[in-house]
Structure formats: C-alpha cells, structure tokens
Design an enzyme around this catalytic site. Structure first.
Site, PDB file in Angstrom:
ATOM      1  N   GLU A 118       0.737  15.663   7.865  1.00  0.00           N
ATOM      2  CA  GLU A 118       1.677  15.602   8.996  1.00  0.00           C
ATOM      3  C   GLU A 118       1.944  17.002   9.543  1.00  0.00           C
ATOM      4  O   GLU A 118       1.524  17.999   8.988  1.00  0.00           O
ATOM      5  CB  GLU A 118       3.017  14.989   8.549  1.00  0.00           C
ATOM      6  CG  GLU A 118       3.276  13.565   9.031  1.00  0.00           C
ATOM      7  CD  GLU A 118       3.551  13.461  10.531  1.00  0.00           C
ATOM      8  OE1 GLU A 118       3.423  14.481  11.252  1.00  0.00           O
ATOM      9  OE2 GLU A 118       3.899  12.370  10.993  1.00  0.00           O
ATOM     10  N   ARG A 141      14.791  11.248   3.869  1.00  0.00           N
ATOM     11  CA  ARG A 141      14.073  12.522   3.844  1.00  0.00           C
ATOM     12  C   ARG A 141      13.865  12.993   5.273  1.00  0.00           C
ATOM     13  O   ARG A 141      13.958  12.194   6.221  1.00  0.00           O
ATOM     14  CB  ARG A 141      12.726  12.398   3.132  1.00  0.00           C
ATOM     15  CG  ARG A 141      11.691  11.527   3.847  1.00  0.00           C
ATOM     16  CD  ARG A 141      10.331  11.671   3.174  1.00  0.00           C
ATOM     17  NE  ARG A 141       9.331  10.756   3.700  1.00  0.00           N
ATOM     18  CZ  ARG A 141       8.593  10.972   4.795  1.00  0.00           C
ATOM     19  NH1 ARG A 141       8.789  12.079   5.525  1.00  0.00           N
ATOM     20  NH2 ARG A 141       7.684  10.104   5.191  1.00  0.00           N
ATOM     21  N   ASN A 193      11.421  14.331   8.311  1.00  0.00           N
ATOM     22  CA  ASN A 193      10.086  13.816   8.610  1.00  0.00           C
ATOM     23  C   ASN A 193       9.283  14.633   9.614  1.00  0.00           C
ATOM     24  O   ASN A 193       8.092  14.786   9.434  1.00  0.00           O
ATOM     25  CB  ASN A 193      10.188  12.382   9.119  1.00  0.00           C
ATOM     26  CG  ASN A 193       8.839  11.703   9.251  1.00  0.00           C
ATOM     27  OD1 ASN A 193       8.037  11.783   8.331  1.00  0.00           O
ATOM     28  ND2 ASN A 193       8.592  11.045  10.368  1.00  0.00           N
ATOM     29  N   GLU A 241      11.272   3.418   4.089  1.00  0.00           N
ATOM     30  CA  GLU A 241      10.748   2.947   5.374  1.00  0.00           C
ATOM     31  C   GLU A 241      11.296   1.585   5.778  1.00  0.00           C
ATOM     32  O   GLU A 241      10.593   0.775   6.380  1.00  0.00           O
ATOM     33  CB  GLU A 241       9.212   2.945   5.368  1.00  0.00           C
ATOM     34  CG  GLU A 241       8.616   4.307   5.048  1.00  0.00           C
ATOM     35  CD  GLU A 241       7.099   4.332   5.080  1.00  0.00           C
ATOM     36  OE1 GLU A 241       6.493   3.291   5.396  1.00  0.00           O
ATOM     37  OE2 GLU A 241       6.516   5.395   4.788  1.00  0.00           O
ATOM     38  N   ASN A 299      10.237   9.949  14.563  1.00  0.00           N
ATOM     39  CA  ASN A 299       9.133  10.906  14.682  1.00  0.00           C
ATOM     40  C   ASN A 299       9.366  11.764  15.905  1.00  0.00           C
ATOM     41  O   ASN A 299      10.055  11.386  16.843  1.00  0.00           O
ATOM     42  CB  ASN A 299       7.782  10.194  14.756  1.00  0.00           C
ATOM     43  CG  ASN A 299       7.101  10.141  13.394  1.00  0.00           C
ATOM     44  OD1 ASN A 299       6.674  11.161  12.858  1.00  0.00           O
ATOM     45  ND2 ASN A 299       7.035   8.951  12.809  1.00  0.00           N
ATOM     46  N   ASP A 327       3.478   7.552  16.162  1.00  0.00           N
ATOM     47  CA  ASP A 327       3.834   8.563  15.165  1.00  0.00           C
ATOM     48  C   ASP A 327       4.208   9.854  15.889  1.00  0.00           C
ATOM     49  O   ASP A 327       4.970   9.823  16.832  1.00  0.00           O
ATOM     50  CB  ASP A 327       2.669   8.738  14.178  1.00  0.00           C
ATOM     51  CG  ASP A 327       3.124   9.175  12.800  1.00  0.00           C
ATOM     52  OD1 ASP A 327       3.929  10.117  12.702  1.00  0.00           O
ATOM     53  OD2 ASP A 327       2.671   8.579  11.795  1.00  0.00           O
TER      54      ASP A 327
END
Length: 290
Positions: A18, A101, A103, A122, A148, A197
C-alpha cells in the site's frame, strides 16, 4: 494515455502492499506492506532497494518538511527516520478504538496531513478521515468501515476520499482553512467490478483509483466521468503513485491476502510492485508541515 502495460518490477508477493509515494527530494519511491509491518524504498535510477521493519501495521509513510517521514501505524502517527529505522510517537487519534488501524494518507497544498482510519476486522463502522496540522487532529468525515485516501486536486480545492466497502468515491470542497464543505458523491463502482481503494490525482486533475479484486486501475475526469481503464494480471491493485524525472512513470502496489491457495497459483504476481508509463504526468506530493 497509457503508453506501456503494467509489469512487475519487485517480486515481493506481499499480503497487502500500500501507500506508494514518490519522494521528490530523494528521487525515490516509498511504499509499505501493512500486514508484514514493512517499509520499502526503491531508487529507480540506481536500482537500489531498502527496507525497514515497523513496530506494528503501517499504512503509509509521507515526507515531512525538514527531513524524515510521518508513518501511519496501527495505533497512531509516528515520526520515522530511515537513517536509523527509528519510530517516535506523535499522537494517537483513537485511543478508545483498539481494533482500528490507520490505513492511507496524503498531504494538501498547505502541508496539512490527511489520513484515514478503519476497522482492522473490515466490518465495524469505525473509520473516518482526519486532518492534522501539527497542533490539532480533527475528524472530518462520517464514519465508514474502510476509508481510503484522501487525495487532493492540483488546485488544492477538492478533497477525495473513499468508502471502500460502500463502493463510493466521495468529494468535498477544501477551504483554505482546511475545512470541508459541499460533500458529494464523485463516482460509484458497480457491484462485481471491484472495491475502490487508494486514490491519487494527476496534473490534469483527473482521479486515478486502484480497484481491489477489480483487476484494474481507473482514471476519472474531474466531473466523475470514467476515462480509462488499465488492466492488470493481478486482481487487487491498492494504489498508484507518479514518479520518475517527468512524473510519467506510474508505480502500483498490489495485494495477495484475499487469495486462497488455488487462486494464488493463478496470480503468481499478486503482491508485487508494478509499473507502467503514461503521457499525462502526476504531481509532486507536498511535504507535511507538522
């Protein structure tokens, strides 16, 4: 628009690569593997590669003005120094949400840091987008399960952020003071086409979005019109970054954690770093002034 096909250039086979970011001061690409707690650096000119371990899941690293990086760890922001691999805590925006968390993140034209949180499982609706200016950390968007982005338009007036499970890309007007107004739906991804994403803008103000389980990256006009699709030999593309001397080399991170053993055999390149080239450049990300 696209002048070459995506090819793997770093065979990592990572569960969840990522956050690719081109760091102009180093002429190098940084990115992370969230689940392996790793930070990677690639110098395309020399081919030199480096990596560091993080103390926990790490969603992004972004350059700070004056040197060093801000890292989005599971529990909060830390200053990361690649010289010695050290992490120094800055703040924890969600001490009451231990199952969340951090991201993804970006920096706006004023040097403010924008980053998102999400439920690590999730599913719970506990994620939001934060703005941090070095003094205060403010939640700015309604809660979703997986955030995102964000991404900021070239003129600094529009902020895009993603509700991944809701399959919606949102936009809002970004004021000079950092406040958001006029929230609106920018684009929707139809069921079966993948999950939106990481987003990033190019120099023409078009938004590029990686599709998780969608096998492609898409480019949208500032009006939300789908302009182009770039097909990949792997199913989960998490985010892209523009780099190289002319910012026309695209780097794409991918993931493999969603694949079972049989599917993994069909996608041997899943979790690698990819590249392709385009004829419209990206933009240099501002350094965070925090």
């Amino acid at each position: 628009m696209v002048t070459s096909e995506p090819t793997s250039i770093w065979a990592l086979g990572g569960p969840l690569l990522e956050g690719p970011v081109w760091v102009a001061r180093e002429k190098a690409l940084y990115f992370v593997d969230i689940k392996r707690h790793r930070i990677y650096r690639l110098d395309p000119a020399t081919g030199e590669r480096a990596e560091w371990g993080a103390p926990d899941q790490v969603g992004f690293v972004l350059p700070i003005a004056g040197g060093g990086f801000v890292a989005g760890l599971k529990t909060g922001l830390s200053r990361f120094d690649p010289k010695d691999g050290s992490f120094t805590p800055i703040l924890s925006p969600e001490p009451d949400l231990p199952t969340n968390r951090l991201n993804d993140g970006t920096v706006d034209n004023a040097g403010r840091l924008w980053f998102g949180s999400m439920d690590d499982g999730e599913s719970a609706i506990t994620g939001t987008i934060y703005r941090y200016d070095g003094k205060s950390c403010t939640a700015t968007t309604p809660k979703v399960s997986i955030t995102n982005g964000p991404a900021v338009s070239p003129d600094g007036r529009t902020l895009y952020h993603v509700d991944t499970l809701g399959q919606v890309i949102h936009a809002a007007t970004l004021g000079e003071d950092g406040d958001l107004s006029d929230p609106r739906v920018f684009a929707r991804i139809a069921k079966g086409e993948g999950f939106p994403d990481g987003p990033v803008c190019d120099a023409e103000g078009c938004l590029w979005i990686g599709l998780y389980t969608g096998h492609e990256v898409r480019r949208y006009s500032p009006k939300g019109e789908l302009l182009e699709k770039v097909r990949f030999p792997v199913s989960a593309i998490t985010k892209i970054a523009f780099g190289g001397p002319d910012l026309k080399t695209v780097y794409a991170t991918t993931a493999a954690k969603h694949l079972d053993a049989a599917a993994r055999e069909k996608e041997p390149l899943a979790g690698d770093l990819f590249t392709f080239t385009v004829d419209v450049p990206g933009m240099v990300l501002p350094e965070a002034r925090i």
